[in-house]
Write an enzyme that holds these catalytic residues in place. Sequence first.
Site, PDB file in Angstrom:
ATOM      1  N   GLY A  66       0.972  -1.045   0.051  1.00 27.40           N
ATOM      2  CA  GLY A  66      -0.022   0.097   0.115  1.00 27.40           C
ATOM      3  C   GLY A  66       0.951   1.188  -0.090  1.00 27.40           C
ATOM      4  O   GLY A  66       2.052   1.173  -0.417  1.00 27.40           O
ATOM      5  N   GLU A  67       0.343   2.380   0.513  1.00 26.46           N
ATOM      6  CA  GLU A  67       1.124   3.550   0.590  1.00 26.46           C
ATOM      7  C   GLU A  67       1.726   3.598   2.141  1.00 26.46           C
ATOM      8  O   GLU A  67       0.870   3.831   3.029  1.00 26.46           O
ATOM      9  CB  GLU A  67       0.504   4.594   0.224  1.00 26.46           C
ATOM     10  CG  GLU A  67       0.523   5.009  -1.180  1.00 26.46           C
ATOM     11  CD  GLU A  67       1.703   4.944  -2.035  1.00 26.46           C
ATOM     12  OE1 GLU A  67       2.701   5.529  -1.602  1.00 26.46           O
ATOM     13  OE2 GLU A  67       1.924   4.173  -2.956  1.00 26.46           O
ATOM     14  N   SER A  68       3.190   3.390   2.334  1.00 27.92           N
ATOM     15  CA  SER A  68       3.675   3.419   3.643  1.00 27.92           C
ATOM     16  C   SER A  68       3.481   4.635   4.322  1.00 27.92           C
ATOM     17  O   SER A  68       3.041   4.663   5.485  1.00 27.92           O
ATOM     18  CB  SER A  68       5.249   3.079   3.491  1.00 27.92           C
ATOM     19  OG  SER A  68       5.814   4.205   2.857  1.00 27.92           O
ATOM     20  N   CYS A  95       6.292  -5.124   0.628  1.00 33.88           N
ATOM     21  CA  CYS A  95       6.655  -3.725   0.080  1.00 33.88           C
ATOM     22  C   CYS A  95       6.216  -2.683   1.163  1.00 33.88           C
ATOM     23  O   CYS A  95       7.243  -2.447   1.766  1.00 33.88           O
ATOM     24  CB  CYS A  95       5.445  -3.567  -1.140  1.00 33.88           C
ATOM     25  SG  CYS A  95       5.775  -2.545  -2.243  1.00 33.88           S
ATOM     26  N   ARG A 122      12.564   3.962   0.383  1.00 33.03           N
ATOM     27  CA  ARG A 122      11.306   3.649  -0.351  1.00 33.03           C
ATOM     28  C   ARG A 122      11.585   3.868  -1.552  1.00 33.03           C
ATOM     29  O   ARG A 122      12.520   4.800  -2.022  1.00 33.03           O
ATOM     30  CB  ARG A 122      10.449   4.777   0.229  1.00 33.03           C
ATOM     31  CG  ARG A 122      10.026   4.804   1.694  1.00 33.03           C
ATOM     32  CD  ARG A 122       8.964   5.924   2.031  1.00 33.03           C
ATOM     33  NE  ARG A 122       7.808   5.766   1.463  1.00 33.03           N
ATOM     34  CZ  ARG A 122       7.125   6.725   0.649  1.00 33.03           C
ATOM     35  NH1 ARG A 122       7.501   8.060   1.438  1.00 33.03           N
ATOM     36  NH2 ARG A 122       5.945   6.458   0.267  1.00 33.03           N
ATOM     37  N   ILE A 150       6.529  -3.376  -7.204  1.00 39.61           N
ATOM     38  CA  ILE A 150       5.619  -2.440  -7.639  1.00 39.61           C
ATOM     39  C   ILE A 150       6.114  -1.089  -6.711  1.00 39.61           C
ATOM     40  O   ILE A 150       5.650  -0.921  -5.477  1.00 39.61           O
ATOM     41  CB  ILE A 150       4.142  -2.308  -7.500  1.00 39.61           C
ATOM     42  CG1 ILE A 150       3.780  -3.726  -8.352  1.00 39.61           C
ATOM     43  CG2 ILE A 150       3.426  -1.236  -7.648  1.00 39.61           C
ATOM     44  CD1 ILE A 150       2.192  -4.279  -7.992  1.00 39.61           C
ATOM     45  N   ARG A 151       6.761  -0.009  -7.330  1.00 38.43           N
ATOM     46  CA  ARG A 151       7.430   1.044  -6.696  1.00 38.43           C
ATOM     47  C   ARG A 151       7.795   0.586  -5.142  1.00 38.43           C
ATOM     48  O   ARG A 151       7.580   0.963  -4.412  1.00 38.43           O
ATOM     49  CB  ARG A 151       6.198   2.091  -6.302  1.00 38.43           C
ATOM     50  CG  ARG A 151       5.473   2.992  -7.541  1.00 38.43           C
ATOM     51  CD  ARG A 151       4.481   3.638  -7.300  1.00 38.43           C
ATOM     52  NE  ARG A 151       4.557   4.391  -6.072  1.00 38.43           N
ATOM     53  CZ  ARG A 151       4.995   5.686  -5.892  1.00 38.43           C
ATOM     54  NH1 ARG A 151       5.560   6.366  -6.804  1.00 38.43           N
ATOM     55  NH2 ARG A 151       5.083   6.211  -4.525  1.00 38.43           N
ATOM     56  N   HIS A 186       5.722  -8.644  -4.184  1.00 40.93           N
ATOM     57  CA  HIS A 186       4.496  -9.109  -3.691  1.00 40.93           C
ATOM     58  C   HIS A 186       4.260 -10.534  -3.960  1.00 40.93           C
ATOM     59  O   HIS A 186       3.431 -10.827  -4.826  1.00 40.93           O
ATOM     60  CB  HIS A 186       3.416  -8.162  -4.606  1.00 40.93           C
ATOM     61  CG  HIS A 186       3.494  -6.635  -4.033  1.00 40.93           C
ATOM     62  ND1 HIS A 186       2.532  -6.107  -2.992  1.00 40.93           N
ATOM     63  CD2 HIS A 186       3.967  -5.596  -4.606  1.00 40.93           C
ATOM     64  CE1 HIS A 186       3.088  -4.921  -2.700  1.00 40.93           C
ATOM     65  NE2 HIS A 186       3.796  -4.518  -4.079  1.00 40.93           N
ATOM     66  N   GLU A 188       2.108 -11.879  -2.332  1.00 36.65           N
ATOM     67  CA  GLU A 188       0.569 -12.295  -2.528  1.00 36.65           C
ATOM     68  C   GLU A 188      -0.124 -12.309  -3.803  1.00 36.65           C
ATOM     69  O   GLU A 188      -1.328 -12.532  -3.823  1.00 36.65           O
ATOM     70  CB  GLU A 188      -0.046 -11.490  -1.389  1.00 36.65           C
ATOM     71  CG  GLU A 188      -0.170  -9.767  -1.920  1.00 36.65           C
ATOM     72  CD  GLU A 188       1.131  -9.026  -1.682  1.00 36.65           C
ATOM     73  OE1 GLU A 188       2.229  -9.800  -1.383  1.00 36.65           O
ATOM     74  OE2 GLU A 188       1.277  -7.999  -1.724  1.00 36.65           O
TER      75      GLU A 188
END
Lengths: 205, 298
Positions: A66-68, A95, A122, A150-151, A186, A188
């Site tokens: 997600g967005e940390s 991530c 990051r 992903i990023r 990821h 998952e």
Amino acid sequence: MSTCSGKTRCCRPVGVKIGVLALQGDVAEHITAFREALADRPGSTVVPVRHAADLGDLDALAIPGGESTTISRLIGKNGLYEPLAGFEGGIFATCAGMVLVADRVDDPRVRTLGLIPMHVARNAFGRQVDSRETSLNIAGLADPFRAVFIRAPVATEIGSGVEVLARIPEGIVVVRHGRHMAFAFHPELGGDLRLHRTFLEGLGI
Amino acid sequence: MKLEELRFGTELIKRGFASMQKGGVIMDVVNAEQAELAEEAGAVAVMALERVPADIRAAGGVARMADPQKIVEIIDAVSIPVMGKARIGHFVEAQILEALGVDMVDESEVLTPADEQFHIDKTRFSVPFVCGARNLGEALRRIDEGAAMIRTKGEAGTGNVVEAVRHMRAIMGGIRALSGMDNQELVDRARDIEAPAALVIECAQRGRLPVVNFSAGGIATPADAALMMQLGADGVFVGSGIFKSSNPEATARAIVEAVNHYDDPKIVAEVSKGLGEAMKGLDVHMLREDEVLQTRGR
């Protein structure tokens, strides 16, 4: 193991309980992946975790992508910082989760939980167009793993007791520290559950 | 098992990026200062614009992609993903946004369409796309063209949630109506809604769209945001609702918390206190036909 009666200690007689931190990110994907990984363990449950009280009886907790910055802020807002930093089960972090479980990060906007002694950078790959799928050799897996970054972050330094399971030119991307595992990509996503099984085996589950 | 060594812009990466936005709020911003405020408030991403939709509406004329200078300024200001809007069918604006390093392109009806027949062929890009939709057929046509994320269109720049509700209900209801259908019935439904049969069958099997579905177009309050989440949105876009309110910072934080606790009315009540005036808003029934944005693209 398939012949286990469930009454002896050869394996856990009762199902295990895994939580997925459900503040923001790909929570549903983590729940689905762990449910599949535990499909042969009757009585196991995988539940979303939004409050400190949900942590009590968990064997392990997944901290999703997600967005940390967002997840970090919501951890603080929801009074979850201390309970998470003191969580005693295993942690499966992917991530943004890898950023959160570190003890140092290159961004003051994120308050890390300090569960794994490592420094994390990051967005170590650049913009979204630099996000990538690659075939990754991971210690302990016989065949390469198709890793989706992903990023993604990377670990740039590790402290004592942290085992590096995979590294790419950009940095360290899989670590194990005691019962905890953290992934820059990821596991998952994509349906390959070998790393989930490795994690569960590491917990003696 | 032969694995390819390194791949960029695959469907898994694009859809995966959208999955990481779930449970989040994506905020429209027009400068670096607003972008920083949005990030600080807990936004998962920002939409970099020259004007918010309410001002695009007021300005009239042809609305185009924002000045690249503006987009770069916003990219440099924040660590969260930055999205940008291209006109429907304007694949060169999309190429420019991709070249600037935008993390997702919104092929948006808020801008004046550049092509009245074709949307952008989004499969040709490495950058993921989000597209607006009013119903299941429209959503699946966009996904078939390569959209990695859907947002219900609502009616942007109105501060009126009624169209967002209509479109979310249409999509969720459209999917619920598939349950219990046999294969022939699903194929027949696919013809009715002008969507690829394979995608209709996939929706029936999953009980949801194959990609993340956010709500957009008229969300102005924490209650609006929680309403859209309870109706089934995976997250929300807030356009004019934040920076057209009397207290953008408090409104932004409150909407983030309302999305996080959308099913807990006590928390939504608490965060809604003392926010000041929400954006003024428009009655969508009073819009002239040429002022309605949602009918752009089909």
